[in-house]
Design a protein around this motif. Structure first.
Motif, PDB file in Angstrom:
ATOM      1  N   LYS A 186      72.514  72.105-118.813  1.00  0.00           N
ATOM      2  CA  LYS A 186      72.172  70.953-117.973  1.00  0.00           C
ATOM      3  C   LYS A 186      71.009  71.279-117.038  1.00  0.00           C
ATOM      4  N   ILE A 187      71.067  72.460-116.443  1.00  0.00           N
ATOM      5  CA  ILE A 187      69.982  72.854-115.541  1.00  0.00           C
ATOM      6  C   ILE A 187      68.692  73.026-116.328  1.00  0.00           C
ATOM      7  N   GLY A 214      67.701  65.910-125.490  1.00  0.00           N
ATOM      8  CA  GLY A 214      68.100  64.589-125.011  1.00  0.00           C
ATOM      9  C   GLY A 214      68.571  63.661-126.116  1.00  0.00           C
ATOM     10  N   ALA A 256      62.190  69.242-118.366  1.00  0.00           N
ATOM     11  CA  ALA A 256      61.507  67.949-118.326  1.00  0.00           C
ATOM     12  C   ALA A 256      60.223  68.022-117.494  1.00  0.00           C
ATOM     13  N   GLY A 257      60.267  68.762-116.397  1.00  0.00           N
ATOM     14  CA  GLY A 257      59.105  68.810-115.525  1.00  0.00           C
ATOM     15  C   GLY A 257      58.198  70.014-115.750  1.00  0.00           C
ATOM     16  N   GLU A 268      76.394  64.568-123.432  1.00  0.00           N
ATOM     17  CA  GLU A 268      77.533  65.473-123.277  1.00  0.00           C
ATOM     18  C   GLU A 268      78.757  65.008-124.080  1.00  0.00           C
ATOM     19  N   LYS A 322      67.791  71.703-119.133  1.00  0.00           N
ATOM     20  CA  LYS A 322      67.286  70.415-119.596  1.00  0.00           C
ATOM     21  C   LYS A 322      66.520  69.699-118.475  1.00  0.00           C
ATOM     22  N   GLU A 323      67.129  69.715-117.315  1.00  0.00           N
ATOM     23  CA  GLU A 323      66.521  69.054-116.162  1.00  0.00           C
ATOM     24  C   GLU A 323      65.183  69.712-115.794  1.00  0.00           C
ATOM     25  N   GLN A 324      65.169  71.038-115.813  1.00  0.00           N
ATOM     26  CA  GLN A 324      63.961  71.770-115.416  1.00  0.00           C
ATOM     27  C   GLN A 324      62.874  71.691-116.497  1.00  0.00           C
ATOM     28  N   HIS A 349      65.826  81.190-116.428  1.00  0.00           N
ATOM     29  CA  HIS A 349      67.098  80.675-116.943  1.00  0.00           C
ATOM     30  C   HIS A 349      67.663  81.533-118.069  1.00  0.00           C
TER      31      HIS A 349
END
Lengths: 110, 411
Positions: free
Chosen positions: B134-135, B53, B141-142, B57, B137-139, B125
Protein backbone atom coordinates in the motif's frame (compact mmCIF):
# COMPACT_ATOMS: atom_id res chain seq x y z
CA UNK A 1 -24.51 3.98 -12.52
CA UNK A 2 -25.29 0.32 -11.98
CA UNK A 3 -22.07 -0.85 -10.39
CA UNK A 4 -23.00 -4.41 -9.44
CA UNK A 5 -24.74 -7.17 -11.35
CA UNK A 6 -26.22 -10.47 -10.28
CA UNK A 7 -24.79 -13.78 -11.51
CA UNK A 8 -25.56 -17.34 -10.46
CA UNK A 9 -23.28 -20.31 -9.91
CA UNK A 10 -24.66 -23.81 -9.99
CA UNK A 11 -22.58 -26.53 -8.37
CA UNK A 12 -22.20 -30.04 -9.76
CA UNK A 13 -24.68 -31.13 -7.08
CA UNK A 14 -27.27 -28.68 -8.40
CA UNK A 15 -27.02 -26.16 -5.59
CA UNK A 16 -27.45 -22.57 -6.77
CA UNK A 17 -25.65 -19.51 -5.48
CA UNK A 18 -26.82 -16.10 -6.67
CA UNK A 19 -24.18 -13.45 -5.94
CA UNK A 20 -23.70 -9.75 -6.53
CA UNK A 21 -20.57 -8.94 -8.50
CA UNK A 22 -19.08 -5.46 -8.99
CA UNK A 23 -18.57 -4.42 -12.61
CA UNK A 24 -14.88 -4.51 -13.52
CA UNK A 25 -14.02 -7.44 -11.26
CA UNK A 26 -13.90 -11.05 -12.43
CA UNK A 27 -16.32 -13.94 -12.16
CA UNK A 28 -13.76 -15.87 -10.11
CA UNK A 29 -13.51 -13.02 -7.62
CA UNK A 30 -17.28 -13.03 -7.19
CA UNK A 31 -17.19 -16.75 -6.40
CA UNK A 32 -14.32 -16.43 -3.90
CA UNK A 33 -15.73 -13.39 -2.15
CA UNK A 34 -19.05 -15.15 -1.67
CA UNK A 35 -17.59 -18.48 -0.68
CA UNK A 36 -19.09 -20.38 -3.60
CA UNK A 37 -17.92 -24.00 -3.20
CA UNK A 38 -16.02 -25.63 -6.05
CA UNK A 39 -14.10 -22.60 -7.28
CA UNK A 40 -10.59 -22.95 -5.88
CA UNK A 41 -8.64 -20.26 -7.77
CA UNK A 42 -5.37 -21.35 -6.28
CA UNK A 43 -3.28 -18.86 -8.25
CA UNK A 44 -5.55 -15.93 -7.48
CA UNK A 45 -6.45 -15.12 -11.06
CA UNK A 46 -3.03 -15.19 -12.70
CA UNK A 47 -4.19 -17.73 -15.28
CA UNK A 48 -1.66 -20.35 -14.20
CA UNK A 49 -3.57 -23.08 -12.36
CA UNK A 50 -6.91 -24.03 -14.01
CA UNK A 51 -8.76 -24.45 -10.69
CA UNK A 52 -11.54 -21.92 -11.37
CA UNK A 53 -13.04 -23.81 -14.32
CA UNK A 54 -16.69 -23.11 -15.16
CA UNK A 55 -19.11 -24.19 -17.89
CA UNK A 56 -20.90 -21.32 -19.57
CA UNK A 57 -23.80 -23.18 -21.20
CA UNK A 58 -26.50 -20.73 -22.18
CA UNK A 59 -24.28 -17.65 -21.77
CA UNK A 60 -23.86 -15.70 -24.98
CA UNK A 61 -20.26 -15.59 -26.26
CA UNK A 62 -20.70 -11.95 -27.17
CA UNK A 63 -21.11 -11.21 -23.47
CA UNK A 64 -18.13 -13.07 -22.05
CA UNK A 65 -15.83 -13.18 -25.07
CA UNK A 66 -13.64 -16.08 -26.14
CA UNK A 67 -10.95 -17.87 -24.15
CA UNK A 68 -7.45 -16.57 -24.84
CA UNK A 69 -4.57 -18.74 -25.98
CA UNK A 70 -3.06 -19.34 -22.52
CA UNK A 71 -6.48 -19.97 -21.07
CA UNK A 72 -7.22 -22.56 -23.78
CA UNK A 73 -3.96 -24.35 -23.04
CA UNK A 74 -4.81 -24.46 -19.34
CA UNK A 75 -8.35 -25.67 -19.98
CA UNK A 76 -6.83 -28.66 -21.77
CA UNK A 77 -5.26 -29.66 -18.47
CA UNK A 78 -8.29 -28.98 -16.25
CA UNK A 79 -9.31 -31.78 -13.89
CA UNK A 80 -12.86 -31.98 -15.20
CA UNK A 81 -13.87 -32.63 -18.79
CA UNK A 82 -13.25 -29.70 -21.10
CA UNK A 83 -16.37 -28.77 -23.00
CA UNK A 84 -17.02 -26.28 -25.72
CA UNK A 85 -18.40 -23.89 -23.12
CA UNK A 86 -15.47 -24.28 -20.70
CA UNK A 87 -13.81 -21.13 -19.41
CA UNK A 88 -11.58 -20.11 -16.52
CA UNK A 89 -13.71 -17.81 -14.40
CA UNK A 90 -10.70 -15.61 -13.55
CA UNK A 91 -10.61 -14.58 -17.20
CA UNK A 92 -14.28 -13.56 -17.37
CA UNK A 93 -14.82 -9.87 -16.69
CA UNK A 94 -17.96 -8.71 -14.95
CA UNK A 95 -19.76 -6.29 -17.27
CA UNK A 96 -23.32 -4.92 -17.10
CA UNK A 97 -24.31 -7.35 -19.89
CA UNK A 98 -23.45 -10.40 -17.78
CA UNK A 99 -26.42 -9.70 -15.48
CA UNK A 100 -28.54 -12.79 -14.86
CA UNK A 101 -26.07 -15.27 -16.38
CA UNK A 102 -25.76 -18.76 -14.89
CA UNK A 103 -22.42 -20.59 -14.71
CA UNK A 104 -21.99 -24.26 -13.83
CA UNK A 105 -19.16 -25.51 -11.68
CA UNK A 106 -17.58 -28.82 -12.70
CA UNK A 107 -17.23 -31.71 -10.28
CA UNK A 108 -13.51 -31.31 -9.76
CA UNK A 109 -10.82 -28.63 -9.98
CA UNK A 110 -7.87 -30.87 -9.06
CA UNK B 1 -11.90 -24.59 24.92
CA UNK B 2 -11.05 -27.96 23.36
CA UNK B 3 -7.51 -28.34 22.05
CA UNK B 4 -7.34 -27.92 18.28
CA UNK B 5 -5.13 -26.75 15.46
CA UNK B 6 -3.49 -23.42 16.20
CA UNK B 7 -2.05 -21.97 13.02
CA UNK B 8 0.43 -19.14 13.40
CA UNK B 9 0.42 -17.09 10.21
CA UNK B 10 -2.45 -16.72 7.75
CA UNK B 11 -0.93 -16.35 4.33
CA UNK B 12 -1.03 -18.99 1.58
CA UNK B 13 0.24 -21.82 3.81
CA UNK B 14 -1.70 -21.01 6.98
CA UNK B 15 -5.02 -20.27 5.29
CA UNK B 16 -4.72 -23.36 3.10
CA UNK B 17 -3.93 -25.53 6.11
CA UNK B 18 -7.11 -24.31 7.81
CA UNK B 19 -9.20 -24.93 4.70
CA UNK B 20 -7.65 -28.34 4.01
CA UNK B 21 -8.04 -29.49 7.61
CA UNK B 22 -11.77 -28.81 7.45
CA UNK B 23 -12.02 -30.39 4.02
CA UNK B 24 -10.28 -33.49 5.39
CA UNK B 25 -12.78 -33.80 8.22
CA UNK B 26 -10.85 -32.24 11.12
CA UNK B 27 -13.47 -31.90 13.88
CA UNK B 28 -11.54 -29.95 16.49
CA UNK B 29 -11.29 -26.17 16.67
CA UNK B 30 -9.09 -24.33 14.18
CA UNK B 31 -7.58 -21.00 15.12
CA UNK B 32 -5.81 -18.98 12.46
CA UNK B 33 -3.69 -16.10 13.70
CA UNK B 34 -2.43 -13.28 11.53
CA UNK B 35 -0.20 -10.43 12.64
CA UNK B 36 -1.68 -8.40 9.79
CA UNK B 37 -4.94 -6.49 9.87
CA UNK B 38 -6.16 -7.75 6.50
CA UNK B 39 -8.16 -10.80 5.56
CA UNK B 40 -5.69 -13.37 4.15
CA UNK B 41 -4.76 -12.42 0.60
CA UNK B 42 -2.78 -13.54 -2.43
CA UNK B 43 0.77 -12.19 -2.35
CA UNK B 44 1.79 -12.45 -6.02
CA UNK B 45 -0.41 -9.51 -7.14
CA UNK B 46 1.31 -7.17 -4.68
CA UNK B 47 4.13 -6.51 -7.13
CA UNK B 48 1.90 -6.61 -10.21
CA UNK B 49 -1.88 -6.10 -10.47
CA UNK B 50 -2.32 -4.56 -7.03
CA UNK B 51 0.67 -2.25 -7.41
CA UNK B 52 -0.50 -1.21 -10.88
CA UNK B 53 -3.96 -0.39 -9.53
CA UNK B 54 -5.67 -3.07 -11.62
CA UNK B 55 -6.76 -5.11 -8.60
CA UNK B 56 -8.15 -3.69 -5.38
CA UNK B 57 -7.53 -5.14 -1.95
CA UNK B 58 -10.82 -7.05 -1.86
CA UNK B 59 -10.07 -8.57 -5.27
CA UNK B 60 -7.03 -10.47 -4.10
CA UNK B 61 -8.47 -12.21 -1.05
CA UNK B 62 -7.60 -15.89 -0.64
CA UNK B 63 -11.16 -16.49 0.57
CA UNK B 64 -14.14 -14.31 1.32
CA UNK B 65 -14.83 -13.40 4.93
CA UNK B 66 -17.83 -15.77 4.99
CA UNK B 67 -15.54 -18.71 4.35
CA UNK B 68 -13.93 -18.55 7.79
CA UNK B 69 -17.29 -18.22 9.49
CA UNK B 70 -18.89 -21.06 7.51
CA UNK B 71 -15.93 -23.35 8.09
CA UNK B 72 -15.71 -22.50 11.81
CA UNK B 73 -12.19 -21.23 11.45
CA UNK B 74 -11.53 -18.71 14.16
CA UNK B 75 -9.56 -15.95 12.52
CA UNK B 76 -7.61 -13.58 14.73
CA UNK B 77 -6.31 -10.59 12.79
CA UNK B 78 -3.69 -8.19 14.08
CA UNK B 79 -2.51 -10.64 16.73
CA UNK B 80 0.80 -12.29 17.42
CA UNK B 81 1.54 -15.39 19.42
CA UNK B 82 3.49 -14.11 22.35
CA UNK B 83 4.08 -17.33 24.21
CA UNK B 84 3.94 -21.08 23.76
CA UNK B 85 3.94 -23.50 26.69
CA UNK B 86 4.90 -26.79 25.05
CA UNK B 87 4.43 -28.92 28.17
CA UNK B 88 0.85 -27.79 28.55
CA UNK B 89 0.35 -27.47 24.80
CA UNK B 90 -0.99 -23.96 25.05
CA UNK B 91 -0.25 -20.99 22.81
CA UNK B 92 -1.09 -17.45 23.85
CA UNK B 93 -1.66 -14.14 22.17
CA UNK B 94 -1.84 -11.03 24.32
CA UNK B 95 -5.57 -11.67 24.77
CA UNK B 96 -6.31 -15.39 24.54
CA UNK B 97 -4.86 -18.74 25.55
CA UNK B 98 -5.37 -21.49 23.00
CA UNK B 99 -4.85 -25.14 23.88
CA UNK B 100 -3.52 -27.06 20.89
CA UNK B 101 -3.22 -30.60 19.67
CA UNK B 102 -1.29 -29.32 16.66
CA UNK B 103 0.71 -26.12 16.60
CA UNK B 104 1.33 -25.15 12.98
CA UNK B 105 3.99 -22.57 12.26
CA UNK B 106 3.23 -20.76 9.02
CA UNK B 107 5.12 -17.65 10.02
CA UNK B 108 6.54 -16.87 6.58
CA UNK B 109 9.58 -14.77 5.90
CA UNK B 110 10.60 -11.13 6.13
CA UNK B 111 12.26 -9.02 3.48
CA UNK B 112 15.99 -8.62 4.01
CA UNK B 113 16.86 -5.02 4.57
CA UNK B 114 20.10 -3.26 3.80
CA UNK B 115 22.34 -1.72 6.40
CA UNK B 116 24.07 0.84 4.16
CA UNK B 117 23.84 4.45 5.37
CA UNK B 118 20.51 6.04 4.53
CA UNK B 119 18.53 2.79 4.52
CA UNK B 120 15.97 4.31 6.88
CA UNK B 121 15.25 7.31 4.62
CA UNK B 122 11.71 7.94 3.51
CA UNK B 123 11.46 6.56 -0.02
CA UNK B 124 13.42 3.34 0.62
CA UNK B 125 11.00 0.43 0.50
CA UNK B 126 10.77 -3.32 0.71
CA UNK B 127 7.83 -5.38 -0.55
CA UNK B 128 6.57 -8.36 1.32
CA UNK B 129 3.08 -7.76 2.61
CA UNK B 130 -0.05 -5.71 2.05
CA UNK B 131 1.11 -2.87 4.28
CA UNK B 132 4.36 -2.60 2.27
CA UNK B 133 2.42 -2.75 -0.99
CA UNK B 134 0.00 0.00 0.00
CA UNK B 135 2.79 2.41 0.87
CA UNK B 136 4.78 1.47 -2.21
CA UNK B 137 1.75 1.97 -4.46
CA UNK B 138 1.03 5.37 -2.99
CA UNK B 139 4.65 6.50 -3.28
CA UNK B 140 5.13 5.06 -6.75
CA UNK B 141 2.32 7.22 -8.09
CA UNK B 142 4.30 10.38 -7.42
CA UNK B 143 7.78 9.04 -8.18
CA UNK B 144 9.80 9.77 -11.31
CA UNK B 145 13.09 8.00 -10.81
CA UNK B 146 12.81 4.49 -9.44
CA UNK B 147 15.85 2.44 -8.47
CA UNK B 148 15.46 -1.26 -7.83
CA UNK B 149 18.14 -2.89 -5.72
CA UNK B 150 18.31 -6.56 -6.67
CA UNK B 151 17.41 -8.12 -10.01
CA UNK B 152 15.34 -10.97 -8.57
CA UNK B 153 11.68 -11.83 -9.08
CA UNK B 154 10.20 -9.11 -6.88
CA UNK B 155 12.61 -6.46 -8.12
CA UNK B 156 11.95 -7.24 -11.76
CA UNK B 157 8.19 -7.43 -11.32
CA UNK B 158 8.17 -4.03 -9.65
CA UNK B 159 10.52 -2.74 -12.36
CA UNK B 160 8.03 -3.89 -15.00
CA UNK B 161 5.07 -2.35 -13.18
CA UNK B 162 6.94 0.94 -12.73
CA UNK B 163 8.19 1.02 -16.33
CA UNK B 164 4.68 0.39 -17.62
CA UNK B 165 3.51 3.33 -15.52
CA UNK B 166 6.02 5.51 -17.33
CA UNK B 167 8.64 5.78 -14.59
CA UNK B 168 12.34 5.97 -15.28
CA UNK B 169 13.64 2.69 -13.82
CA UNK B 170 17.14 1.48 -13.02
CA UNK B 171 17.86 -2.03 -11.72
CA UNK B 172 21.05 -2.66 -9.76
CA UNK B 173 22.23 -6.26 -9.64
CA UNK B 174 25.34 -7.38 -7.77
CA UNK B 175 25.86 -10.46 -9.92
CA UNK B 176 26.50 -10.55 -13.65
CA UNK B 177 23.02 -11.74 -14.59
CA UNK B 178 19.38 -11.57 -13.46
CA UNK B 179 17.79 -14.15 -11.12
CA UNK B 180 20.96 -16.23 -11.19
CA UNK B 181 19.72 -18.35 -8.29
CA UNK B 182 16.65 -19.69 -10.03
CA UNK B 183 17.10 -19.32 -13.78
CA UNK B 184 19.42 -20.75 -16.42
CA UNK B 185 21.55 -18.03 -18.00
CA UNK B 186 19.57 -18.14 -21.25
CA UNK B 187 16.45 -16.93 -19.40
CA UNK B 188 18.45 -14.32 -17.47
CA UNK B 189 19.54 -12.87 -20.79
CA UNK B 190 16.02 -13.10 -22.17
CA UNK B 191 14.59 -11.13 -19.25
CA UNK B 192 17.39 -8.59 -19.50
CA UNK B 193 16.53 -7.92 -23.15
CA UNK B 194 12.85 -7.72 -22.26
CA UNK B 195 13.49 -5.02 -19.66
CA UNK B 196 15.93 -3.12 -21.86
CA UNK B 197 13.29 -3.14 -24.58
CA UNK B 198 10.91 -1.43 -22.15
CA UNK B 199 13.44 1.25 -21.35
CA UNK B 200 14.71 -0.12 -18.03
CA UNK B 201 18.38 0.52 -17.30
CA UNK B 202 20.13 -2.48 -15.76
CA UNK B 203 23.54 -2.24 -14.08
CA UNK B 204 25.32 -5.49 -13.34
CA UNK B 205 28.13 -6.15 -10.88
CA UNK B 206 27.42 -3.03 -8.89
CA UNK B 207 27.16 -2.67 -5.18
CA UNK B 208 25.55 -0.02 -3.16
CA UNK B 209 27.46 2.48 -1.01
CA UNK B 210 24.64 4.50 0.50
CA UNK B 211 21.37 6.32 0.08
CA UNK B 212 21.55 10.06 0.28
CA UNK B 213 18.65 12.21 1.36
CA UNK B 214 17.49 15.70 1.99
CA UNK B 215 15.33 16.41 5.02
CA UNK B 216 14.88 12.70 5.70
CA UNK B 217 13.68 12.05 2.17
CA UNK B 218 15.63 9.97 -0.38
CA UNK B 219 17.35 11.91 -3.19
CA UNK B 220 20.22 9.81 -4.51
CA UNK B 221 21.63 6.32 -4.61
CA UNK B 222 25.41 6.17 -4.35
CA UNK B 223 27.24 3.21 -5.84
CA UNK B 224 30.52 1.83 -4.55
CA UNK B 225 32.34 2.96 -7.71
CA UNK B 226 31.40 6.55 -6.88
CA UNK B 227 28.57 6.95 -9.35
CA UNK B 228 25.42 8.67 -8.20
CA UNK B 229 21.86 8.07 -9.39
CA UNK B 230 18.88 10.34 -8.81
CA UNK B 231 16.12 8.47 -7.07
CA UNK B 232 12.88 9.40 -5.39
CA UNK B 233 11.91 5.79 -4.78
CA UNK B 234 14.02 2.71 -4.07
CA UNK B 235 12.76 -0.82 -3.80
CA UNK B 236 15.13 -3.19 -2.04
CA UNK B 237 14.51 -6.73 -3.27
CA UNK B 238 17.45 -8.70 -1.95
CA UNK B 239 15.79 -11.81 -0.62
CA UNK B 240 14.24 -12.80 2.63
CA UNK B 241 14.87 -14.45 5.95
CA UNK B 242 12.46 -16.95 7.48
CA UNK B 243 10.55 -15.85 10.57
CA UNK B 244 11.93 -18.34 13.06
CA UNK B 245 11.62 -16.46 16.39
CA UNK B 246 8.89 -18.69 17.77
CA UNK B 247 10.66 -21.80 16.51
CA UNK B 248 13.85 -20.66 18.18
CA UNK B 249 12.08 -20.07 21.48
CA UNK B 250 10.60 -23.55 21.23
CA UNK B 251 14.10 -24.92 20.65
CA UNK B 252 13.18 -26.40 17.27
CA UNK B 253 15.93 -27.61 14.99
CA UNK B 254 16.69 -25.05 12.26
CA UNK B 255 18.43 -25.73 8.99
CA UNK B 256 18.96 -24.09 5.57
CA UNK B 257 17.65 -20.86 7.06
CA UNK B 258 14.31 -22.33 8.08
CA UNK B 259 12.50 -24.61 10.52
CA UNK B 260 13.58 -28.15 9.72
CA UNK B 261 10.66 -30.44 8.90
CA UNK B 262 10.31 -33.94 7.49
CA UNK B 263 8.13 -35.03 4.57
CA UNK B 264 5.02 -34.74 6.73
CA UNK B 265 5.96 -31.24 7.91
CA UNK B 266 6.79 -32.38 11.45
CA UNK B 267 9.38 -30.30 13.26
CA UNK B 268 11.82 -31.68 15.84
CA UNK B 269 9.21 -31.18 18.60
CA UNK B 270 6.13 -33.37 19.00
CA UNK B 271 2.86 -31.69 18.08
CA UNK B 272 4.63 -28.80 16.33
CA UNK B 273 4.62 -28.47 12.55
CA UNK B 274 5.93 -25.94 10.04
CA UNK B 275 4.77 -25.13 6.51
CA UNK B 276 5.36 -22.55 3.80
CA UNK B 277 8.16 -20.01 3.53
CA UNK B 278 9.46 -20.67 7.04
CA UNK B 279 9.89 -24.42 6.60
CA UNK B 280 13.03 -26.17 5.36
CA UNK B 281 12.30 -29.62 4.01
CA UNK B 282 14.25 -32.35 2.23
CA UNK B 283 13.48 -31.89 -1.45
CA UNK B 284 13.09 -35.24 -3.18
CA UNK B 285 14.08 -33.80 -6.54
CA UNK B 286 17.35 -32.23 -5.45
CA UNK B 287 18.19 -34.45 -2.49
CA UNK B 288 18.97 -31.37 -0.39
CA UNK B 289 17.17 -29.52 2.37
CA UNK B 290 15.47 -26.49 0.87
CA UNK B 291 13.42 -23.59 2.07
CA UNK B 292 11.17 -22.87 -0.91
CA UNK B 293 9.21 -19.65 -1.17
CA UNK B 294 6.32 -20.16 -3.52
CA UNK B 295 2.55 -20.40 -3.58
CA UNK B 296 2.82 -24.01 -4.76
CA UNK B 297 5.12 -25.02 -1.92
CA UNK B 298 2.93 -23.32 0.67
CA UNK B 299 -0.24 -24.91 -0.70
CA UNK B 300 1.25 -28.38 -1.14
CA UNK B 301 2.79 -28.46 2.33
CA UNK B 302 -0.50 -27.29 3.86
CA UNK B 303 -2.39 -30.05 2.08
CA UNK B 304 0.22 -32.63 3.01
CA UNK B 305 0.02 -31.65 6.67
CA UNK B 306 -3.78 -31.64 6.69
CA UNK B 307 -3.80 -35.18 5.27
CA UNK B 308 -1.23 -36.29 7.84
CA UNK B 309 -3.10 -34.75 10.79
CA UNK B 310 -6.39 -36.31 9.77
CA UNK B 311 -4.90 -39.73 9.07
CA UNK B 312 -5.62 -39.62 5.36
CA UNK B 313 -3.36 -40.98 2.65
CA UNK B 314 -0.73 -38.42 1.83
CA UNK B 315 -0.96 -36.64 -1.53
CA UNK B 316 1.82 -37.44 -4.01
CA UNK B 317 4.99 -35.38 -3.79
CA UNK B 318 4.64 -32.77 -6.52
CA UNK B 319 7.01 -30.81 -8.66
CA UNK B 320 8.05 -27.35 -7.55
CA UNK B 321 6.52 -24.69 -9.73
CA UNK B 322 6.47 -20.95 -9.85
CA UNK B 323 5.54 -18.13 -12.17
CA UNK B 324 6.29 -14.49 -12.84
CA UNK B 325 4.49 -11.93 -14.99
CA UNK B 326 6.56 -9.16 -16.53
CA UNK B 327 5.09 -7.01 -19.33
CA UNK B 328 3.41 -9.46 -21.72
CA UNK B 329 5.65 -12.34 -20.66
CA UNK B 330 4.30 -15.05 -18.42
CA UNK B 331 7.24 -17.16 -17.37
CA UNK B 332 6.27 -20.42 -15.71
CA UNK B 333 8.88 -22.63 -14.12
CA UNK B 334 8.61 -26.30 -13.22
CA UNK B 335 11.31 -28.22 -11.38
CA UNK B 336 14.45 -26.76 -9.93
CA UNK B 337 17.30 -25.36 -11.98
CA UNK B 338 20.34 -27.63 -12.03
CA UNK B 339 23.89 -27.13 -13.19
CA UNK B 340 25.37 -29.39 -15.82
CA UNK B 341 22.13 -30.03 -17.66
CA UNK B 342 21.64 -30.22 -21.36
CA UNK B 343 19.44 -27.37 -22.54
CA UNK B 344 16.80 -27.69 -25.26
CA UNK B 345 14.94 -24.72 -26.66
CA UNK B 346 11.44 -25.51 -27.82
CA UNK B 347 9.97 -22.82 -30.06
CA UNK B 348 11.31 -19.44 -31.10
CA UNK B 349 12.42 -17.13 -28.27
CA UNK B 350 11.91 -14.11 -30.53
CA UNK B 351 8.20 -14.95 -30.72
CA UNK B 352 7.67 -14.68 -26.93
CA UNK B 353 6.38 -18.22 -27.11
CA UNK B 354 8.92 -20.88 -26.20
CA UNK B 355 10.07 -23.26 -23.52
CA UNK B 356 13.52 -24.03 -22.34
CA UNK B 357 13.94 -27.60 -21.10
CA UNK B 358 16.74 -28.88 -18.92
CA UNK B 359 17.61 -32.55 -19.32
CA UNK B 360 19.89 -34.75 -17.29
CA UNK B 361 20.60 -37.66 -19.58
CA UNK B 362 17.19 -38.12 -21.17
CA UNK B 363 15.34 -37.08 -18.04
CA UNK B 364 13.46 -33.82 -17.82
CA UNK B 365 14.49 -31.97 -14.63
CA UNK B 366 13.12 -28.50 -15.23
CA UNK B 367 11.15 -26.48 -17.74
CA UNK B 368 10.88 -22.73 -18.21
CA UNK B 369 7.94 -21.74 -20.36
CA UNK B 370 7.29 -18.31 -21.80
CA UNK B 371 3.61 -17.95 -22.69
CA UNK B 372 3.34 -21.71 -23.17
CA UNK B 373 1.02 -22.88 -20.40
CA UNK B 374 0.48 -26.31 -21.95
CA UNK B 375 4.22 -27.05 -21.86
CA UNK B 376 4.36 -25.96 -18.26
CA UNK B 377 1.41 -28.08 -17.15
CA UNK B 378 2.83 -31.10 -19.00
CA UNK B 379 6.32 -30.54 -17.58
CA UNK B 380 5.01 -30.54 -14.00
CA UNK B 381 3.64 -34.03 -14.52
CA UNK B 382 6.63 -35.27 -16.52
CA UNK B 383 9.15 -34.10 -13.94
CA UNK B 384 7.36 -35.78 -11.04
CA UNK B 385 6.97 -38.98 -13.03
CA UNK B 386 10.70 -38.86 -13.89
CA UNK B 387 9.94 -39.05 -17.60
CA UNK B 388 12.63 -39.56 -20.22
CA UNK B 389 12.17 -37.56 -23.40
CA UNK B 390 13.08 -37.93 -27.05
CA UNK B 391 15.21 -34.85 -27.72
CA UNK B 392 14.06 -34.23 -31.26
CA UNK B 393 10.39 -34.44 -30.41
CA UNK B 394 10.85 -32.38 -27.24
CA UNK B 395 12.48 -29.61 -29.26
CA UNK B 396 9.60 -29.52 -31.73
CA UNK B 397 7.02 -27.00 -30.49
CA UNK B 398 4.32 -28.44 -32.75
CA UNK B 399 4.45 -31.79 -30.90
CA UNK B 400 2.82 -31.76 -27.45
CA UNK B 401 5.48 -32.27 -24.81
CA UNK B 402 3.72 -35.41 -23.61
CA UNK B 403 4.22 -36.79 -27.15
CA UNK B 404 7.98 -36.75 -26.59
CA UNK B 405 7.92 -39.18 -23.67
CA UNK B 406 10.03 -42.31 -24.09
CA UNK B 407 9.35 -43.76 -20.67
CA UNK B 408 8.13 -42.77 -17.21
CA UNK B 409 9.45 -44.16 -13.96
CA UNK B 410 6.19 -43.42 -12.11
CA UNK B 411 2.70 -42.71 -13.37
Amino acid sequence: MNSTVSVTFETAQGEKFAVEAPVGTTLMQAAIKNNVPGIEAECGGSCVCATCHVYCDGVDRSIIGEAGEQECELLETAAAERRETSRLSCQIKITPAIEGSVFSIPEAQY
Amino acid sequence: MKPGAVIVGASHAGAQAAASLRQSGWQEPITLISSENFLPYHRPPLSKGFLAGDQAEDQILLRGEAFYRDQEIELHLGRVVTEVLPDQRVARTDSVAMPYSALILATGASARRLSVPGSALEGVHVLRDMADAKILKEQLAGAENVVIVGGGFIGLEVAATAAKAGKSVTVLEAQDRLIARALPSFLSAYLKDLHLHHGVDIRFGVSLASFEGDGGRLKHVLLSDGRKLSADLVLVGVGSTANCELARRLGLKLEAGGVLVDQRCETSAPGVFAIGDCAAQPNLHTGTILRVESVQNATDQAKMLAAHLTGRSLPPYGTNWFWTDQYSVKLQMAGIVKDGCEVLVRGDPASQNFSLLQLLGDRLVSAFSVNRAADHMAARKLISSKARLDRNLAADPSTPLTGAVLEREYQ
